[in-house]
Design an enzyme around this catalytic site. Sequence first.
Site, PDB file in Angstrom:
ATOM      1  CG  HIS A  74      20.409   8.564 -51.047  1.00  0.00           C
ATOM      2  ND1 HIS A  74      20.470   9.439 -49.982  1.00  0.00           N
ATOM      3  CD2 HIS A  74      19.205   7.936 -50.924  1.00  0.00           C
ATOM      4  CE1 HIS A  74      19.366   9.347 -49.269  1.00  0.00           C
ATOM      5  NE2 HIS A  74      18.574   8.448 -49.822  1.00  0.00           N
ATOM      6  CG  HIS A 132      15.132   4.639 -51.178  1.00  0.00           C
ATOM      7  ND1 HIS A 132      15.159   4.318 -49.847  1.00  0.00           N
ATOM      8  CD2 HIS A 132      15.534   5.938 -51.259  1.00  0.00           C
ATOM      9  CE1 HIS A 132      15.544   5.383 -49.142  1.00  0.00           C
ATOM     10  NE2 HIS A 132      15.786   6.384 -49.982  1.00  0.00           N
ATOM     11  NE  ARG A 151      10.812   2.484 -52.548  1.00  0.00           N
ATOM     12  CZ  ARG A 151      11.008   3.494 -51.715  1.00  0.00           C
ATOM     13  NH1 ARG A 151      11.570   3.303 -50.531  1.00  0.00           N
ATOM     14  NH2 ARG A 151      10.632   4.716 -52.042  1.00  0.00           N
ATOM     15  CG  ASN A 207      14.008   3.051 -46.712  1.00  0.00           C
ATOM     16  OD1 ASN A 207      14.694   2.655 -47.655  1.00  0.00           O
ATOM     17  ND2 ASN A 207      13.219   4.098 -46.808  1.00  0.00           N
ATOM     18  CG  ASP A 252      17.493   7.764 -46.586  1.00  0.00           C
ATOM     19  OD1 ASP A 252      17.474   8.935 -46.180  1.00  0.00           O
ATOM     20  OD2 ASP A 252      17.007   7.415 -47.676  1.00  0.00           O
ATOM     21  CG  HIS A 261      18.173  13.685 -48.691  1.00  0.00           C
ATOM     22  ND1 HIS A 261      18.088  14.156 -47.406  1.00  0.00           N
ATOM     23  CD2 HIS A 261      17.718  12.412 -48.643  1.00  0.00           C
ATOM     24  CE1 HIS A 261      17.590  13.207 -46.624  1.00  0.00           C
ATOM     25  NE2 HIS A 261      17.372  12.141 -47.362  1.00  0.00           N
ATOM     26  CG  ASP A 272      16.240  10.216 -51.580  1.00  0.00           C
ATOM     27  OD1 ASP A 272      16.215   8.993 -51.340  1.00  0.00           O
ATOM     28  OD2 ASP A 272      15.691  11.054 -50.845  1.00  0.00           O
ATOM     29  CG  HIS A 302       6.707   5.818 -53.429  1.00  0.00           C
ATOM     30  ND1 HIS A 302       6.788   5.023 -52.313  1.00  0.00           N
ATOM     31  CD2 HIS A 302       7.468   6.912 -53.169  1.00  0.00           C
ATOM     32  CE1 HIS A 302       7.568   5.610 -51.415  1.00  0.00           C
ATOM     33  NE2 HIS A 302       8.002   6.750 -51.912  1.00  0.00           N
TER      34      HIS A 302
HETATM   35  O1  DOR Z   1      11.390  11.254 -50.277  1.00  0.00           O
HETATM   36  C1  DOR Z   1      11.907  10.342 -49.636  1.00  0.00           C
HETATM   37  N1  DOR Z   1      11.646   9.058 -49.935  1.00  0.00           N
HETATM   38  N2  DOR Z   1      12.732  10.649 -48.645  1.00  0.00           N
HETATM   39  C2  DOR Z   1      13.196   9.718 -47.796  1.00  0.00           C
HETATM   40  O2  DOR Z   1      13.909  10.060 -46.908  1.00  0.00           O
HETATM   41  C3  DOR Z   1      12.806   8.304 -47.950  1.00  0.00           C
HETATM   42  C4  DOR Z   1      12.417   8.001 -49.328  1.00  0.00           C
HETATM   43  C5  DOR Z   1      11.676   6.697 -49.458  1.00  0.00           C
HETATM   44  O3  DOR Z   1      12.157   5.683 -48.955  1.00  0.00           O
HETATM   45  O4  DOR Z   1      10.631   6.667 -50.119  1.00  0.00           O
HETATM   46 ZN    ZN Z   2      16.627   8.205 -49.398  1.00  0.00          ZN
HETATM   47 ZN    ZN Z   3      16.379  10.444 -46.762  1.00  0.00          ZN
END
Ligand code: DOR
Ligand code: ZN
Ligand code: ZN
Length: 420
Positions: free
Chosen positions: A53, A55, A57, A87, A145, A225, A298, A302
């Site tokens: 899991h 991300h 980006r 996502n 997600d 999560h 997870d 950012h």
């Molecule tokens: O904290 C999170 N960030 N939870 C999520 O479900 C999505 C993720 C994100 O894509 O930033």
């Molecule tokens: Zn996630």
């Molecule tokens: Zn999530």
Amino acid sequence: MIFKNAQVVTPAGVQRLDIRTENGKIAELSPQIAGEGIDCTGFTVLPGLIDMHVHLREPGFEKKENIESGARAAVKGGFTQICCMPNTRPVIDNKVVVTYIKARAREVALCKIHPIGAITQGQNGETLSDIGAMKAAGAVALSEDGKSVAKTNLMANAMLYAHGFGLKCLCHCEDAGLVDGGVVHEGYYSTLTGLKGSVRAAEDIVIAREICLSESLNIPVHICHVSTYSGVQLIREAKARGVQVTAETCPHYFTLTDEAIQTFDTNTKVNPPLREEKDRLAVLGGLKDGTLDCIVTDHAPHHEDDKRVEYSLAAFGISGLETSFALSYTVLVKGGVLTLAQLAERMSARPAAILGLEGGKIEVGAPADLTVADLGRKWTVDPAEFVSKGKNTPFAGREVCGKIKYTVVDGEIKYAEEAK
Ligand code: DOR
Ligand code: ZN
Ligand code: ZN
């Protein structure tokens, strides 16, 4: 290549072994193998860590992270395989985006990267995406997600279709109506800070729904999560009556509580939110008894622009790839919750089994995916040293134990800690 004099975490227990790799596979495991090699005296070799899991980006949000920077962070964190959530922009909802990610992963050539397809087109919650085509292109699972599929009948259909193609749904559990804009856990600290809270039930209701669907359709489902004590209990009870449910949690849910939000540090803002001590303890209990099958990051990198804003406006997420192993080792193994072998299961064998990936075990014939760690090494988390573009961590300044020395993928060293 030969790794010499290491403590090796194998399915048969932790043993002093040498490991010889050949053509990307583990060719030999024996107390002493002749020939030149990498001296691992004092180090521990674990099966290559797998994070199901993450991300990354890319495409679309490369300011936050891209496939290369995310993969660099992964191998620095000891991960040999990662699965990336859909996502992105465009959303991973078709074979073209799946194919693109796999092609970039090959070019970057660090860890193995497995795309996860979206359940609905553009994550619109209305129309199923082209599940079969994504599977054929290499998607290893499906997930919406970032949110749940709100329509229960659509979610049931998604599970049926996914199962027909041999894929599992990985469920982010959140009743958006009940969350209603909440940004932290509803409790003492939401009252103290004045930040809008979100109750456990917003997560639990959807965990319960996915369990009910799994049970009635007799199709496996995976819960993402888990953060609530009550969610852990729902999963424990479902497993006990034979429901094919698996579940994950993240280091922040077993290391932190909502007490951390009182500083208004937006790095503590994550979805689902940090909860209370009783939840943290239940997550530990769930990891210990196997109710929670695996640990994922997870990893949600950012940009500063998304985090250096007032709490209610900040993005949700923690950049986790570079701290996950050390936090897990420190809190779970040094903390007496799991043995080292159990930690390896939660971070490698179980995710491999849940998704049907190769790897997860150190045995002859398996891919030579290895994580070499110096478990005795203490270090302090410093986001300035992150190779991920996302420096957003609530763990800055925290002392942890366990440093990754080498990450080996298919017999090639993809990360080596530089001598200091
Ligand atoms: O904290 C999170 N960030 N939870 C999520 O479900 C999505 C993720 C994100 O894509 O930033
Ligand atoms: Zn996630
Ligand atoms: Zn999530």
